[in-house]
Design an enzyme around this catalytic site. Structure first.
Site, PDB file in Angstrom:
ATOM      1  N   TYR A   1       0.820  -1.209   0.000  1.00 47.06           N
ATOM      2  CA  TYR A   1       0.000   0.000   0.000  1.00 47.06           C
ATOM      3  C   TYR A   1       0.857   1.263   0.000  1.00 47.06           C
ATOM      4  O   TYR A   1       0.338   2.359   0.173  1.00 47.06           O
ATOM      5  CB  TYR A   1      -0.933  -0.006   1.214  1.00 47.06           C
ATOM      6  CG  TYR A   1      -2.040  -1.014   1.105  1.00 47.06           C
ATOM      7  CD1 TYR A   1      -1.759  -2.332   0.776  1.00 47.06           C
ATOM      8  CD2 TYR A   1      -3.355  -0.665   1.319  1.00 47.06           C
ATOM      9  CE1 TYR A   1      -2.759  -3.278   0.671  1.00 47.06           C
ATOM     10  CE2 TYR A   1      -4.374  -1.609   1.217  1.00 47.06           C
ATOM     11  CZ  TYR A   1      -4.059  -2.909   0.894  1.00 47.06           C
ATOM     12  OH  TYR A   1      -5.057  -3.839   0.789  1.00 47.06           O
TER      13      TYR A   1
ATOM     14  N   LYS B   1       3.799 -14.794   4.596  1.00 48.12           N
ATOM     15  CA  LYS B   1       4.084 -15.645   3.441  1.00 48.12           C
ATOM     16  C   LYS B   1       5.609 -15.657   3.255  1.00 48.12           C
ATOM     17  O   LYS B   1       6.145 -15.399   2.174  1.00 48.12           O
ATOM     18  CB  LYS B   1       3.359 -15.066   2.201  1.00 48.12           C
ATOM     19  CG  LYS B   1       3.328 -15.971   0.999  1.00 48.12           C
ATOM     20  CD  LYS B   1       2.271 -17.048   1.059  1.00 48.12           C
ATOM     21  CE  LYS B   1       2.453 -18.026  -0.076  1.00 48.12           C
ATOM     22  NZ  LYS B   1       1.501 -19.147  -0.048  1.00 48.12           N
TER      23      LYS B   1
ATOM     24  N   ASP C   1      -2.244 -18.357   3.536  1.00 50.76           N
ATOM     25  CA  ASP C   1      -3.278 -19.180   2.877  1.00 50.76           C
ATOM     26  C   ASP C   1      -3.828 -20.217   3.858  1.00 50.76           C
ATOM     27  O   ASP C   1      -5.040 -20.427   3.961  1.00 50.76           O
ATOM     28  CB  ASP C   1      -2.768 -19.826   1.573  1.00 50.76           C
ATOM     29  CG  ASP C   1      -1.304 -20.173   1.593  1.00 50.76           C
ATOM     30  OD1 ASP C   1      -0.627 -19.878   2.605  1.00 50.76           O
ATOM     31  OD2 ASP C   1      -0.805 -20.738   0.609  1.00 50.76           O
TER      32      ASP C   1
ATOM     33  N   ASP D   1      -5.869  -6.467   5.420  1.00 47.86           N
ATOM     34  CA  ASP D   1      -7.041  -5.932   4.725  1.00 47.86           C
ATOM     35  C   ASP D   1      -7.973  -7.080   4.316  1.00 47.86           C
ATOM     36  O   ASP D   1      -9.174  -7.080   4.571  1.00 47.86           O
ATOM     37  CB  ASP D   1      -6.548  -5.160   3.491  1.00 47.86           C
ATOM     38  CG  ASP D   1      -7.627  -4.293   2.881  1.00 47.86           C
ATOM     39  OD1 ASP D   1      -8.751  -4.269   3.411  1.00 47.86           O
ATOM     40  OD2 ASP D   1      -7.350  -3.629   1.872  1.00 47.86           O
TER      41      ASP D   1
END
Ligand code: NAI
Length: 335
Positions: A127, A174, A207, A231
């Site tokens: 972002y 991740k 995930d 988010d």
């Protein structure tokens, strides 16, 4: 003890923003606490009058008052002005995004007893808005992760856990793929975790975290995430407790705080008195907590629960037929 009125910057925003913010003001006023609302326009609605979606006076007002209640603001997809939210959070350094997710009575959901908190880093990651065309047909979008921002959001999550009797922080990442960026984020989380004896710490790949959440949200307590994962995961979590109309949020910095719902401007239902104002009302309760008005905050939450249990004044997204103003009035009348 009586105090002078508390001045709050009020940003109605776009779409359903003015309707749900008016509903929250109605309820907050009914607590008996004296507020002075300094109304400022931001978002698409501000462009006509001020030529910009984020007029400098909005930032000045929040800097002065140190507390703001905000409705959603629109961000055009692909083109147009930059996100007012991202700008506000960056300019005011509101580095922590706090989103408590709790099951409420009377709400139809496949999940019961959900009680978790999403803590999302608010100022960097993908972002950062650093995108450029490398050559035609190839673009680059930079993911910025810093030790400073990762450490302070981790500290915020653990401090929150300690202050609110929470038992465990789960860092979501991740780092198996993004070894440097998410790796640095995890390193910072691990270092901070060592300072908080008695609060459990675990790590989970994003995930898998999404799947574990959907299978059993009750195994989670405080979730600690970078900006993008935060988010996405907070919308997913809003789905556990009745959807976006029920999910409050706070953006907190060292020198100010801005309270707003997780949801957006919902252009499909704007101006029709259909929007559910509960998320903004509960964001208002978080604001009361932030102002030290814990008793009033609890009264607002009780009034919301009571209206939901009674089930007579529910908005359409909750299976009822009441309008935004009717549910707000029902909540206010219980205060
Ligand atoms: P959205 O949250 O506005 O709407 C998604 C769906 O949820 C729609 O079907 C909408 O009708 C429903 N919904 C949302 N809030 C509701 C409420 N209070 N009561 C009943 N139903 C509700 O998300 P969408 O459509 O992706 O975004 C619309 C605009 O909002 C975009 O311009 C986006 O950039 C902006 N946005 C702004 C945010 C903010 O200011 N904090 C946060 C998220 C999106």
């Amino acid at each position: 003890m009586s105090r002078g009125p508390c001045t709050v910057t009020l940003i109605p925003g776009d779409g359903i923003g003015p309707e749900v913010v008016a509903a929250a003001v109605r309820v907050l006023t009914a607590t008996g606490i004296a507020f002075e609302w300094e109304t400022e326009q931001a978002g698409s609605t501000a462009i006509g009058e001020h030529g910009t979606a984020l007029p400098p006076r909005v930032l000045d007002s929040v800097r002065r008052n140190k507390v703001a209640l905000k409705g959603p603001t629109e961000t055009p997809v692909g083109t147009g002005h930059r996100s007012v939210n991202v700008e506000l959070r960056k300019q005011l350094d509101l580095y922590a995004n706090l989103r408590p997710v709790q099951s409420l009575p009377g709400i139809k959901s496949r999940y019961d007893g959900v009680d978790l908190v999403v803590v999302r880093e608010n100022t960097e990651d993908l972002y950062s808005g650093l995108e450029h065309v490398v050559v035609p047909g190839v673009v680059e979008s930079l993911k910025i992760i810093t030790e400073k921002a990762s450490t302070r959001i981790a500290r915020f999550a653990f401090d929150y856990a300690r202050g609110h009797g929470r038992k465990k922080v789960t860092a979501v990442h991740k780092a198996n793929i993004m070894k440097l960026s998410d790796g640095l984020f995890l390193d910072c989380c691990r270092k901070v975790a060592k300072d908080y004896e008695g609060i459990g710490y675990e790590e989970m790949i994003v995930d898998n975290a999404c799947m574990q959440l959907v299978l059993d949200p009750s195994r989670f307590d405080v979730l600690l995430l970078e900006n993008l994962y935060g988010d996405i995961v907070s919308d997913l979590c809003a789905g556990f407790v009745g959807g976006l109309g029920m999910a409050p949020g706070a953006n907190i910095g060292a020198d100010g705080a801005l309270f707003e719902a997780v949801h957006g401007s919902a252009p499909d239902i704007a101006g029709k008195n259909l929007a559910n104002p509960v998320a903004v009302i509960l964001s208002g309760a978080l604001m009361l907590d932030h102002l030290g008005e814990h008793d009033a905050a609890e009264r607002v939450r009780r009034a919301v629960r009571s209206v939901l249990v009674e089930g007579r004044k529910l908005t359409r997204d909750l299976g009822g037929t009441a309008g935004t103003s009717e549910i707000a009035e029902a909540i206010a009348s219980r205060l």
